[in-house]
Design a protein around this motif. Structure first.
Motif, PDB file in Angstrom:
ATOM      1  N   ASP A 662       1.298  -1.443  -0.082  1.00  0.00           N
ATOM      2  CA  ASP A 662      -0.289   0.642  -0.126  1.00  0.00           C
ATOM      3  C   ASP A 662       0.913   1.122   0.403  1.00  0.00           C
ATOM      4  O   ASP A 662       1.565   1.642   1.377  1.00  0.00           O
ATOM      5  N   SER A 663       1.005   1.532  -1.386  1.00  0.00           N
ATOM      6  CA  SER A 663       1.706   3.276  -1.474  1.00  0.00           C
ATOM      7  C   SER A 663       1.083   4.595  -0.954  1.00  0.00           C
ATOM      8  O   SER A 663       1.138   5.384  -1.241  1.00  0.00           O
ATOM      9  N   THR A 664      -0.402   3.923  -0.662  1.00  0.00           N
ATOM     10  CA  THR A 664      -1.278   5.346  -0.035  1.00  0.00           C
ATOM     11  C   THR A 664      -1.871   5.297   1.512  1.00  0.00           C
ATOM     12  O   THR A 664      -0.875   6.231   1.889  1.00  0.00           O
ATOM     13  N   VAL A 665      -1.981   4.295   1.972  1.00  0.00           N
ATOM     14  CA  VAL A 665      -1.987   4.361   3.722  1.00  0.00           C
ATOM     15  C   VAL A 665      -0.750   2.834   3.542  1.00  0.00           C
ATOM     16  O   VAL A 665      -0.744   2.369   3.369  1.00  0.00           O
ATOM     17  N   VAL A 666       0.494   3.893   3.392  1.00  0.00           N
ATOM     18  CA  VAL A 666       1.661   2.826   3.901  1.00  0.00           C
ATOM     19  C   VAL A 666       1.067   1.747   5.386  1.00  0.00           C
ATOM     20  O   VAL A 666       1.064   2.056   5.982  1.00  0.00           O
ATOM     21  N   TRP A 667       2.182   0.463   4.948  1.00  0.00           N
ATOM     22  CA  TRP A 667       1.492  -0.899   5.982  1.00  0.00           C
ATOM     23  C   TRP A 667       2.351  -0.412   7.424  1.00  0.00           C
ATOM     24  O   TRP A 667       1.660  -0.982   7.536  1.00  0.00           O
ATOM     25  N   TYR A 686      -5.711  -9.400  12.488  1.00  0.00           N
ATOM     26  CA  TYR A 686      -4.827  -9.255  11.832  1.00  0.00           C
ATOM     27  C   TYR A 686      -4.952 -10.087  10.775  1.00  0.00           C
ATOM     28  O   TYR A 686      -4.704 -11.325  10.821  1.00  0.00           O
ATOM     29  N   PHE A 687      -5.092  -8.369   9.515  1.00  0.00           N
ATOM     30  CA  PHE A 687      -4.876 -10.680   8.402  1.00  0.00           C
ATOM     31  C   PHE A 687      -4.479  -8.913   6.786  1.00  0.00           C
ATOM     32  O   PHE A 687      -4.848  -7.643   6.227  1.00  0.00           O
ATOM     33  N   VAL A 688      -3.626  -9.657   6.325  1.00  0.00           N
ATOM     34  CA  VAL A 688      -2.812  -8.380   5.074  1.00  0.00           C
ATOM     35  C   VAL A 688      -2.912  -9.585   3.554  1.00  0.00           C
ATOM     36  O   VAL A 688      -3.424 -10.753   3.688  1.00  0.00           O
ATOM     37  N   TYR A 689      -3.167  -8.925   2.605  1.00  0.00           N
ATOM     38  CA  TYR A 689      -2.755  -9.124   1.504  1.00  0.00           C
ATOM     39  C   TYR A 689      -2.169  -9.152   0.882  1.00  0.00           C
ATOM     40  O   TYR A 689      -1.294  -7.847  -0.059  1.00  0.00           O
ATOM     41  N   HIS A 703     -12.717 -13.272  -1.579  1.00  0.00           N
ATOM     42  CA  HIS A 703     -11.565 -13.762  -0.306  1.00  0.00           C
ATOM     43  C   HIS A 703     -12.542 -12.300   1.074  1.00  0.00           C
ATOM     44  O   HIS A 703     -12.766 -13.119   1.699  1.00  0.00           O
ATOM     45  N   LEU A 704     -11.698 -11.526   0.213  1.00  0.00           N
ATOM     46  CA  LEU A 704     -11.979  -9.916   1.537  1.00  0.00           C
ATOM     47  C   LEU A 704     -12.843 -10.364   1.928  1.00  0.00           C
ATOM     48  O   LEU A 704     -13.370 -10.186   3.099  1.00  0.00           O
TER      49      LEU A 704
END
Length: 716
Positions: A662-667, A686-689, A703-704
């Motif tokens: 994510d380059s908008t709201v960085v991780w 917590y879950f990441v894509y 899936h999300l």
């Protein structure tokens, strides 16, 4: 025999009832409106420049064709068949349907397959198709200039132009990847969506040049290789060093570039770039980094020299330019300027000396688009919220006296495509019960021809009752929302509720469009026993500056007060289970969701927050400083909104979701939040894509949404 007939009738009735009670699958709910449940549409519906005629794709039993329709007679003739396109383009590319045509002039159109371009030339018998231009595979941000037939494109960080003879001009030669030419700047704020500006006759090429070498590197990790690799992007954090933008002008006749003398400080914003009709000047709205002072400046396009400031705009909170100048037809010295100076987005007519000639539109509503203009009638065709903040209607307005006339007749959200002379409009609209209607109408409103009234693709599905709701904010401001009831609603039962929200700047989620719910996932959840509630609170878009600026310097405070008014309304309903209310949002909605869980603990039993901002000091300069000022200027506002310091307050279940690149709201926002949870012994889910940026799209979005659904099922 009678018994047999009764059995047949009973089976038929049961089958009909079953068909009417069909439920959405998760695929339907997430992807259906773009796939199997898509609304009927008309492909390639476009006006032909210089004619009262439009083209559209028509299917026959054997072929597909582009057909021209004259307006108002509706006389039709076929211009181009798919088989004719296949005879040329099909030699290199398999074509099963007509490629998208873009009209360059009355008699010439083009289409592309990848970066391979073809010309279609009209003749007495139809259109001749021939190969035109093959651009490099790496070419991006491709622009075609219709008059000179020149191409401009970017490759890596440089700008190139191809002339009508096929010669490639290397416009810029910056070796440092920290300098970008011809691309969108200021992180797509201020209505900016590109960085290439051909002059009106195509003789010159203006372009943004962004120097971001001074901006801090931020790592994005690619986990698809072993070992994982790092890509560095430039991310200008609020209150820290920003990039510097200039505007260059390239002259193909001598190969020279001049840069406009836009002055200092160099980290100001260059917006609303507009050529004068005679190609002699360029107008740029210069906005200071504080975003409270704007200068509309004129520059000499030949030398880059500053000519004059036409006027200035200031605001104690912020000025938010979003639109380039629109020159009055036939008047190279008069233009339209968009401004919120009276509290609502309206149109003003100026001359190029900087004199205000008149305010064209006025009232407690906003203009949302200039769709077309008529030189003969001295009118603009615009869309506005004049009738309702939830609708968009088409109006004709005289630019001299401001006299307005509504053109369309039906409630809903209208999108206008106007022909060149401003006499006719293709009106695409929908509302809560009309999936899609396409009409051709005269700008006077006296003539209309329906082209399509789409069937309801959701007919036969189990649909919930949807109720429009108005809630009053603390100051009495009406807030518009929707209440979506569970299917098979029983007023004697108590139901769980999911509040879906965004409530951030520049976004409006409640409108009169199809489907009335706004989202099939809401309806999926309603089919499974949930109430869904969604509402636009103060701070969201299209309600005027007082409404939008209510959150200034304190993001996540007034908006939560409004959403909690919505919760109070929900709790007043006898069929709502106040102990089972959940909340969900993404991006700004993720920030709001997490804020509600931490700053008002105990109101919601569980929550799902996607891509949430946790600390506004870690968000980008342009957006954050507009609404919050800098962290140095507004430490209290930043601290109030900082969710990393409020982890201990969490009550209930919270699921955070984030894309790894994510380059908008960085991780780092959610990673830092997890660290605070560990340090404070607070449990969170917590879950990441992997490999996703700010949103999860395509098949993986199923899936999300299944994960989000499962979380509410488990906890509500």
């Amino acid at each position: 025999m009678i018994r047999f007939l009764l059995l047949v009738i009973s089976i038929s009735f049961s089958a009909l009832t079953f068909a009417q009670q069909k439920q959405f699958t998760m695929d339907d709910a997430v992807l259906g409106l773009g796939t199997n449940l898509a609304r009927e549409d008309i492909k390639q519906l476009n006006w032909i420049p210089g004619e009262n005629a439009f083209t559209r794709t028509v299917k026959t039993s054997k072929d597909e064709a582009i057909v021209r329709f004259m307006v108002p007679s509706m006389a039709a003739d076929t211009l181009l068949r798919l088989s004719e396109v296949q005879n040329t383009a099909g030699k290199k590319y398999p074509l099963r349907s007509m490629p998208a045509l873009e009209w360059l002039s009355t008699n010439v159109a083009s289409f592309s397959i990848g970066n391979h371009y073809f010309l279609c030339q009209r003749s007495k018998t139809g259109m001749e198709v021939k190969e035109w231009m093959q651009l490099p595979d790496e070419a991006e941000n491709i622009h075609i200039e219709n008059t000179t037939r020149r191409f401009a494109y970017t490759k890596a960080n440089n700008l190139f132009m191809v002339d009508a003879e096929g010669r490639t001009h290397t416009v810029t030669k910056d070796a440092d990847p920290g300098i970008l030419n011809g691309k969108s700047v200021h992180r797509d704020e201020f209505g900016i969506d590109g960085g290439i500006f051909f002059s009106p006759r195509g003789n010159y090429l203006a372009f943004y040049r962004m120097d971001q070498r001074m901006v801090e590197n931020y790592p994005l990790i690619n986990w698809n290789v072993t070992p994982a690799s790092v890509h560095f992007t430039k991310y200008p954090f609020a209150g820290r060093t920003s990039h510097e933008v200039t505007l260059g002008v390239y002259n193909p006749s001598d190969g020279k570039i001049v840069f406009l003398e836009t002055g200092t400080p160099k980290d100001h914003y260059l917006t609303c770039v507009t050529w004068s009709p005679d190609e002699k000047f360029i107008f740029v709205a210069i906005l200071n980094r504080e975003q409270n002072h704007l200068w509309l400046n004129q520059y000499n396009a030949q030398t880059g020299a500053f000519v004059k400031t036409l006027f200035e705009e200031t605001d104690a909170k912020y000025v938010h330019p979003q639109h380039s100048l629109t020159f009055i037809p036939g008047k190279s010295d008069q233009f339209i300027w968009w401004s919120q100076r009276d509290g609502f987005m309206h149109l003003y007519r100026y001359n190029t000396s900087g004199k205000l000639l008149n305010q064209i539109t006025k009232g407690p509503w906003v203009v949302t688009e200039i769709a077309g203009k008529s030189e003969k009638k001295k009118t603009l065709l615009i869309t506005t919220t004049k009738d309702s903040p939830l609708d968009r209607h088409i109006y004709s307005v005289n630019w001299e006296n401001g006299k307005m006339q509504r053109v369309d007749t039906d409630p809903g959200t209208h999108l206008a495509a106007v022909n060149n002379n401003g006499d006719y409009i293709i009106d695409r609209w929908s509302n809560g019960t009309a999936p899609r209607v396409i009409d051709v109408i005269s700008a006077s409103g006296s003539w209309k021809k329906n082209l399509l009234t789409a069937k309801d693709p959701l007919a036969g599905y189990q649909r919930p009752k949807i109720e429009n709701v108005t809630v009053k904010a603390e100051d009495g401001t009406p807030l518009y929302g929707k209440l979506i009831y569970p299917v098979n609603f029983d007023q004697d039962r108590k139901y769980p509720v999911i509040v879906y929200l965004y409530n951030g700047p520049n976004v409006q989620i409640i409108s009169n469009t199809f489907p009335a719910s706004g989202n099939l996932w809401y309806e999926y959840m309603a089919q499974h026993g949930y109430i869904i509630f969604t509402m636009d609170g103060r701070g969201s878009s299209n309600r005027g500056t007082k409404f939008e600026q209510a959150t200034f310097r304190n993001l996540g405070t007034v908006e939560m007060e409004d959403q909690l008014k919505g919760v109070d309304y929900l709790k007043s309903l006898p069929f709502v289970d106040a102990a089972r209310i959940g909340v969900h949002g993404w991006s700004y909605g993720g920030f709001m969701t997490t804020s509600l869980m931490l700053r008002h603990p105990g109101v919601f039993k569980c929550a799902v927050a996607g891509g949430p901002v946790m600390d506004w000091k870690m968000y980008e300069v342009m957006y954050t400083e507009r609404y919050m000022d800098t962290p140095q200027e507004n430490p209290e506002g930043y601290e109030n909104a900082n969710l990393l310091t409020k982890v201990k307050n969490l009550k209930g279940k919270l699921l955070l979701i984030h894309g790894t690149i994510d380059s908008t709201v960085v991780w780092q926002h959610s990673i830092n939040f997890l660290k605070e949870c560990v340090d404070n012994r607070v449990q969170v889910d917590y879950f990441v894509y992997p490999g996703y940026e700010h949103n999860v799209r395509g098949r993986d979005r199923v899936h999300l949404m299944q994960k989000i659904t499962d979380y509410f099922d488990q906890n509500l």
